[in-house]
Design a protein around this motif. Structure first.
Motif, mmCIF file in Angstrom:
data_model
loop_
_atom_site.group_PDB
_atom_site.id
_atom_site.type_symbol
_atom_site.label_atom_id
_atom_site.label_comp_id
_atom_site.label_asym_id
_atom_site.label_seq_id
_atom_site.Cartn_x
_atom_site.Cartn_y
_atom_site.Cartn_z
ATOM 1 N N MET A 1 5.032 -24.667 -32.048
ATOM 2 C CA MET A 1 5.605 -23.345 -31.778
ATOM 3 C C MET A 1 5.233 -22.953 -30.350
ATOM 4 O O MET A 1 4.062 -22.927 -29.988
ATOM 5 C CB MET A 1 5.071 -22.303 -32.763
ATOM 6 N N THR A 2 6.270 -22.672 -29.548
ATOM 7 C CA THR A 2 6.054 -22.259 -28.167
ATOM 8 C C THR A 2 6.256 -20.757 -28.049
ATOM 9 O O THR A 2 7.255 -20.221 -28.523
ATOM 10 C CB THR A 2 7.012 -22.999 -27.216
ATOM 11 N N MET A 3 5.294 -20.082 -27.421
ATOM 12 C CA MET A 3 5.342 -18.630 -27.278
ATOM 13 C C MET A 3 5.156 -18.254 -25.821
ATOM 14 O O MET A 3 4.496 -18.976 -25.063
ATOM 15 C CB MET A 3 4.249 -17.969 -28.125
ATOM 16 N N ARG B 1 3.618 -15.284 -23.535
ATOM 17 C CA ARG B 1 2.693 -14.162 -23.666
ATOM 18 C C ARG B 1 2.404 -13.543 -22.304
ATOM 19 O O ARG B 1 2.595 -14.181 -21.263
ATOM 20 C CB ARG B 1 1.385 -14.632 -24.320
ATOM 21 N N LYS C 1 3.344 -19.530 -20.857
ATOM 22 C CA LYS C 1 3.810 -20.172 -22.079
ATOM 23 C C LYS C 1 2.668 -20.938 -22.732
ATOM 24 O O LYS C 1 1.835 -21.531 -22.053
ATOM 25 C CB LYS C 1 4.950 -21.145 -21.783
ATOM 26 N N ARG D 1 1.940 -23.607 -26.257
ATOM 27 C CA ARG D 1 2.439 -24.314 -27.437
ATOM 28 C C ARG D 1 1.285 -24.513 -28.415
ATOM 29 O O ARG D 1 0.277 -25.142 -28.085
ATOM 30 C CB ARG D 1 3.035 -25.666 -27.090
#
Length: 244
Positions: free
Chosen positions: A133-135, A137, A154, A156
């Motif tokens: 899951m890449t976010m 922030r 970013k 992961r």
């Protein structure tokens, strides 16, 4: 009784009975502990981006498989065991050694010309079935503890995986020493199973938390940990003379 092995050339070998008897009484040098776990959320043991186009931070992988290093697990176990020992002392339970000596004996140390290998060995653990899951922030200044204006990064992480944690405890010439090392380790492992002990970074936002995913096995046997924990705590209480 004479036991002989006939070689192809027809010559007799030496009597092998004594060596076979010794092998029959052989006992393993380590105790094996297996702890099946399931991640309750993501995990964040980060490395910086090594390739162009990668997220800024990526959870550690080994040949593309997300892993939890043994050093990260050992660090979490070390911190929790020390906390547990301090709580036992506050409750009036007499420990078999000083807390510092117990930690050194359990996890090893190097001091000047003296050194001791760790008696608790924790292997790297693969995270099976996890989803990447890449976010994106918002960046935070670690000096000001505030949001960096317009700064994003970013990351992961991996979520919803399963881990089979494998540990080994070296057998000791002193059976009592072996018991209490295993006993205090089991106390920390129960915290890990119940979600009270997190591993890795960003634990404040729920990373690195696990739940039980099967029975804890000690040398392949299930259901022994409660008895072993109770035995070590009872023995400590008896030594203190406070058993009810």
């Amino acid at each position: 009784m004479q036991i002989h092995i006939i070689q192809k050339n027809g010559e007799n070998c030496n009597n092998e009975l004594e060596s076979w008897i010794k092998k029959a009484s052989w006992s393993p040098k380590v105790i094996h502990v297996d702890v099946p776990l399931r991640m309750k959320g993501g995990i964040s043991i980060r490395r910086y981006a090594a390739k162009k186009g990668e997220p800024d931070y990526v959870h550690l992988t080994d040949h593309g498989v997300p892993v939890i290093p043994g050093s990260s697990l050992a660090g979490a176990m070390h911190h929790r065991i020390k906390t547990i020992l301090n709580e036992l002392v506050q409750d009036g339970i007499e420990l078999p050694k000083d807390i510092g000596d117990i930690m050194n004996l359990s996890f090893g140390y190097v001091k000047d010309t003296q050194a001791c290998a760790s008696n608790i060995i924790i292997s790297e653990a693969e995270i099976e079935g996890a989803k990447p899951m890449t976010m994106i922030r918002t960046g935070v200044s670690r000096f000001e503890s505030g949001v960096k204006d317009g700064a994003l990064y970013k990351e992961r992480t991996y979520v919803d995986g399963k881990v089979n944690l494998r540990l080994q405890i070296r057998r000791s010439a002193d059976p009592e020493e072996e018991k209490w090392i295993l006993g205090i380790l089991l106390l920390a492992l129960k915290d890990l199973q119940n979600g009270y002990l997190a591993v890795g970074g960003q634990t404040a936002i729920g990373r690195g938390v696990f739940s039980e995913n099967g029975p804890l096995l000690i040398d392949g046997e299930a259901g022994r940990e409660e008895e072993m924990i109770a035995e070590i705590l009872t023995n400590m209480a008896v030594n203190r003379g406070i058993e009810g």
